[in-house]
Scaffold this active site. Structure first.
Site, PDB file in Angstrom:
ATOM      1  N   HIS A 422     -73.046  60.781 -40.999  1.00  0.00           N
ATOM      2  CA  HIS A 422     -73.687  59.805 -41.884  1.00  0.00           C
ATOM      3  C   HIS A 422     -72.866  59.554 -43.137  1.00  0.00           C
ATOM      4  CE1 HIS A 422     -76.335  58.631 -45.247  1.00  0.00           C
ATOM      5  NE2 HIS A 422     -76.814  57.796 -44.346  1.00  0.00           N
ATOM      6  N   ARG A 512     -39.476  61.721 -36.368  1.00  0.00           N
ATOM      7  CA  ARG A 512     -38.914  63.038 -36.709  1.00  0.00           C
ATOM      8  C   ARG A 512     -39.774  64.152 -36.128  1.00  0.00           C
ATOM      9  NH1 ARG A 512     -38.181  60.111 -41.646  1.00  0.00           N
ATOM     10  NH2 ARG A 512     -35.973  59.911 -42.217  1.00  0.00           N
ATOM     11  N   GLU A 682     -23.582  60.300 -36.634  1.00  0.00           N
ATOM     12  CA  GLU A 682     -23.589  60.828 -38.001  1.00  0.00           C
ATOM     13  C   GLU A 682     -22.397  61.738 -38.273  1.00  0.00           C
ATOM     14  OE1 GLU A 682     -27.341  62.867 -38.324  1.00  0.00           O
ATOM     15  OE2 GLU A 682     -27.143  63.740 -36.332  1.00  0.00           O
ATOM     16  N   ASN A 705     -26.981  58.773 -43.969  1.00  0.00           N
ATOM     17  CA  ASN A 705     -26.842  59.852 -44.952  1.00  0.00           C
ATOM     18  C   ASN A 705     -25.772  60.855 -44.533  1.00  0.00           C
ATOM     19  OD1 ASN A 705     -28.722  58.924 -46.768  1.00  0.00           O
ATOM     20  ND2 ASN A 705     -30.422  60.089 -45.886  1.00  0.00           N
ATOM     21  N   ASP A 706     -25.908  61.414 -43.320  1.00  0.00           N
ATOM     22  CA  ASP A 706     -24.930  62.404 -42.867  1.00  0.00           C
ATOM     23  C   ASP A 706     -23.557  61.777 -42.653  1.00  0.00           C
ATOM     24  OD1 ASP A 706     -25.982  64.998 -42.846  1.00  0.00           O
ATOM     25  OD2 ASP A 706     -27.193  64.575 -41.084  1.00  0.00           O
ATOM     26  N   CYS A 753     -30.826  54.038 -39.136  1.00  0.00           N
ATOM     27  CA  CYS A 753     -32.072  54.502 -39.739  1.00  0.00           C
ATOM     28  C   CYS A 753     -31.757  55.080 -41.110  1.00  0.00           C
ATOM     29  CB  CYS A 753     -32.774  55.532 -38.854  1.00  0.00           C
ATOM     30  SG  CYS A 753     -31.752  56.880 -38.272  1.00  0.00           S
TER      31      CYS A 753
END
Length: 795
Positions: A422, A512, A682, A705-706, A753
């Site tokens: 409820h 991920r 990467e 990034n890597d 990504c």
């Protein structure tokens, strides 16, 4: 059938959904299902309804119109309180006498129901069905009463009177005033329905839509032991299941994407052999540790929800019960869902919590908002006059009597209850955030304490101490431009995945796995496969507690990982969802429960024992086997063939071959059953030998990034070198262009990504010019990247 020719009693078999003016929404819907859905496998317990004219006949027979009108006028004039007026009207109705013909009709119906069911004095559920209840514009739950296990003619007539009186509960009077219904235009029908022996089985509520996000491709099911009123009232924390609807057509599949064991603290059973009453008793430890429904029953209920939804043509809110004697599943109520199905499709509000104090407690989140306000702790409905407007209402449970103050609250926090209770339903109706089923909110929080209630972090609502800082953004989904380049989503948290289902994304470019392992599983996989080697007693106890209910400990890992990833796969179905196999560094693995015993210490984990090198190593191969088993289950038993596997940090071509061989041995051979396998790009060697990698994989996903870190030799976590870390550096761009060109020549896909395209329109332009196939970003950056890419494509 018109009111003038309507009999006092109408069997469900003779009712259809358009008979709401005669028998109210609940009973009209029961009749509709009995008439139209029985042949489609929907079981509805038999029964009958008293008509609206019967109610008016009772009122007239006892000359109650002037009594009711007088008390309602006193209420309007301020000469009476709501509690005084409601109590006086209910007392007058309960003291009324039955017209002989109406009493005779009800009792004859009861005897006929006994003959139909083979019981001389059948036990029945007696439910109130107001003629203005459960309409799309009038949808608050639980305004009138339901009585269970009513047996015997005298008890039935007495209970029917109490149902009539419940048309004037305080909450029902308030509800009609809020919605502008004239009291004398609303009548009440009583449904008398064979009891399902759920007291020895189980019962609950289900929706054919996700109640929090409006995601229309899942069925949400709550269940508890015993009669279903405890789930409806929020008196227990029920089990919860989510089932993906599009895959239910294949009966070989079990697309249960989420399953949570509830505390199920008590169960409602029959009070005695004589009938007429129910009582709550504590559940046993065994019952609390066990799911109420088997997987087959969950899937069967979900199919029934889809059948009912298809028939009505709209999302539905249903109550179900399982007979403990026969095991049969019944639908005992069905009505249109009225919140998410009417939400504005083209807009969504996104709350982001920027900062907050220490976490105090957690529960299930209702809604997606964040609120900071002082607590008003009220433990009993008798004390609701103490409520301070604009406070956060903290209470053990709510029932419909609390509605008058709930609508004045900033948020609601309860000790018990689930997403279909409820408190949850009314909170959605009122547009309030709520955190239900916290367990001990009334013990930990105190009056006037300022807290932040956050429902913006996924399935779990979190209460933080103090005033948090948050932002609110309105997202206009209709503003997303068309792009030739596919824009996909990066996702990690399965609990928050459904909130983004309306984004017109082209799939998930990066799911991920690590988030599911660290947040849902929490245990190092080798601590499960080699549990007998764990030496720390505290760790052993924690693992035992987490894996309770599973046949073996590795099964816990596979189940949790498969279901977590399934929720992400579901939100994008049938578009691709690229799942990256685990890419923890050794220090991160060591932080998992039991992990320290199985991980080496490394000076530089960023370029250490991570990614592909772990998958074929004797030091982790058992863990990778569990990851593969989860993917195999996700694609096979559950049916999410849109899942693509991606291998991270592959340093050499030989390493690629070794990982693909291990996967094939685990039933994940590339190309089998349409399985595609991607590689993260990467490491510079991935670019230098791009043609050779392209011959082994179906696609590249550039991890900017890597790649930037390793091309420039810059530690991406170094504050001193932050100015040198640029994805748009000419050396990095040369690498990106080269792999995009090589992928194009080889006929494999290539994407990127990372967040750079959302923060840097020029970087997005360079990617488009280079011919990238897709860009994957976080959901909150999606529209910005769409705009940047569209501008780049226009030139």
């Amino acid at each position: 059938m018109t009111e003038t020719e309507t009999p006092h009693v109408i069997w469900f078999d003779d009712l259809v959904r358009t008979d709401v003016p005669l028998v109210g929404g609940k009973n009209a819907s029961l009749g509709e299902m009995v008439q139209s859905l029985g042949e489609k496998g929907i079981r509805v317990p038999p029964g009958f309804a008293t008509s609206a004219p019967a109610f008016r006949a009772f009122i007239a027979h006892n000359a109650l119109e002037p009594v009711i009108a007088d008390w309602l006028q006193r209420l309007e004039d301020g000469r009476s309180t709501l509690a005084e007026a409601g109590a006086a009207i209910r007392k007058a109705i309960i003291a009324g006498h039955w017209p002989e013909d109406l009493a005779a009709a009800i009792l004859q119906g009861y005897r006929d129901l006994g003959e139909r069911t083979g019981h001389a004095e059948p036990s029945v559920a007696v439910r109130s069905s107001a003629t203005a209840e459960d309409l799309p514009e009038a949808s608050f739950a639980g305004q009138q009463e339901t009585y269970l296990n009513v047996r015997g003619e005298k008890a039935l007539l007495s209970t029917c009177r109490r149902c009539y009186a419940s048309l004037f509960t305080d909450r029902a009077i308030t509800y009609r005033r809020i919605n502008g219904f004239e009291h004398d235009k609303v009548a009440l029908s009583v449904g008398v329905q064979m009891m399902v022996r759920a007291d020895t089985g189980g019962a609950g509520v289900m929706f054919s839509i996700d109640t929090e996000t409006g995601f229309d491709k899942v069925v949400l099911i709550n269940g508890a032991w015993g009669l279903g009123e405890n789930v409806v009232q929020g008196a227990v924390s029920p089990d919860e299941y989510q089932v993906f609807k599009p895959l239910l057509q294949d009966r070989a599949l079990k697309p249960i994407v989420h399953r949570t064991l509830g505390a199920k603290e008590r169960k409602m059973i029959y009070a005695g052999a004589e009938g007429g009453e129910t009582r709550n008793v504590p559940t046993s430890k065994a019952e609390r540790a066990r799911f109420v429904l088997s997987e087959d029953e969950v899937v069967e209920l979900a199919r029934q929800a889809c059948t009912i939804e298809d028939h009505y043509g709209c999302p539905m809110d249903m109550e179900w019960a399982r007979d403990g004697e026969t095991g049969d599943l019944y639908i005992v109520q069905a009505r249109p869902e009225t919140v998410q199905s009417r939400a504005e499709a083209g807009k969504m509000l996104n709350y982001t919590l920027k900062s907050h104090g220490p976490e105090l407690l957690r529960g299930l989140s209702v809604g997606g908002a964040v609120v900071s306000a002082p607590v008003c702790l009220i433990e009993s409905a008798a004390d609701i006059d103490r409520f301070r407007d604009g406070s956060i209402l903290v209470t053990p449970i709510t029932d419909p009597d609390w509605v008058p103050i709930m609508k004045r609250a900033a948020a609601i926090i309860t000790d018990s209850g689930g997403r279909t209770s409820h408190a949850a339903i009314v909170s959605r109706e009122l547009g309030l955030p709520a955190i239900v089923g916290c367990g001990n909110a009334t013990e930990l929080l105190h009056d006037e304490q300022v807290v932040t209630a956050s429902c913006a972090e996924g399935d779990e609502g979190i209460v933080y101490d103090g005033e948090g800082e948050f932002t609110v953004e309105e997202i206009d989904l209709g503003a997303a431009p068309e792009t030739g380049t596919k824009i996909m989503l990066n996702m990690a948290n399965p609990a928050a995945a459904f909130r983004w289902w309306r984004l017109p994304a082209d799939g998930v470019g990066l799911a991920r796995m690590e988030f599911v392992i660290s947040n849902a599983i929490k245990v190092h996989p080798l601590a499960l496969t080699r549990f007998d080697r764990i030496t720390d007693e505290r760790v052993r106890e924690e693992i035992e507690a987490l894996t309770r209910g599973y046949d073996d400990k590795p099964a816990y890992f596979v189940d949790k990982l498969a279901r977590g990833l399934a929720r992400i796969a579901a939100v994008a179905w049938p578009k691709p969802v690229i799942v990256r196999m685990s890419d923890f560094k050794t220090n991160e693995y060591a932080g998992l429960l039991g992990g320290a015993q199985f991980e080496p210490h490394e000076e530089n984990p960023m370029i250490g024992f991570r990614g592909a090198s772990r998958y074929y190593s004797p030091d982790y191969a058992e863990g990778f086997a569990l990851e593969c088993a989860a993917i195999a289950r996700l694609r096979g038993e559950m049916g999410f063939t849109n899942v693509v596997v991606m291998i991270p940090f592959v340093r050499t071509v030989d390493e690629a071959d070794r990982v693909l061989e291990v996967m094939a041995g685990a039933g994940l051979a590339r190309g089998k059953d349409g399985l595609e396998v991607y590689v993260m790009c990467e490491v510079p060697s991935n670019v230098i030998l791009a043609e050779e990698f392209a011959s082994r994989f179906d696609g590249f996903s550039i991890g900017s990034n890597d790649l930037t870190q390793l091309v420039l030799g810059v530690d991406r976590d170094s504050g001193k070198l932050a100015g040198l870390f640029r994805e748009r550096d000419p050396a990095v761009m040369w690498m990106i262009r080269h792999v995009i060109d090589a992928a194009g020549k080889a006929g494999v896909k290539v994407g990127l990504c990372g967040q750079a395209p959302s923060n840097d329109p020029e970087f997005a332009r360079l990617l488009v010019e280079a011919g990238i196939d897709s860009i994957s970003v976080t959901p909150d950056s999606f529209l910005a990247v769409k705009d940047h890419v569209a501008a780049a494509e226009r030139g």
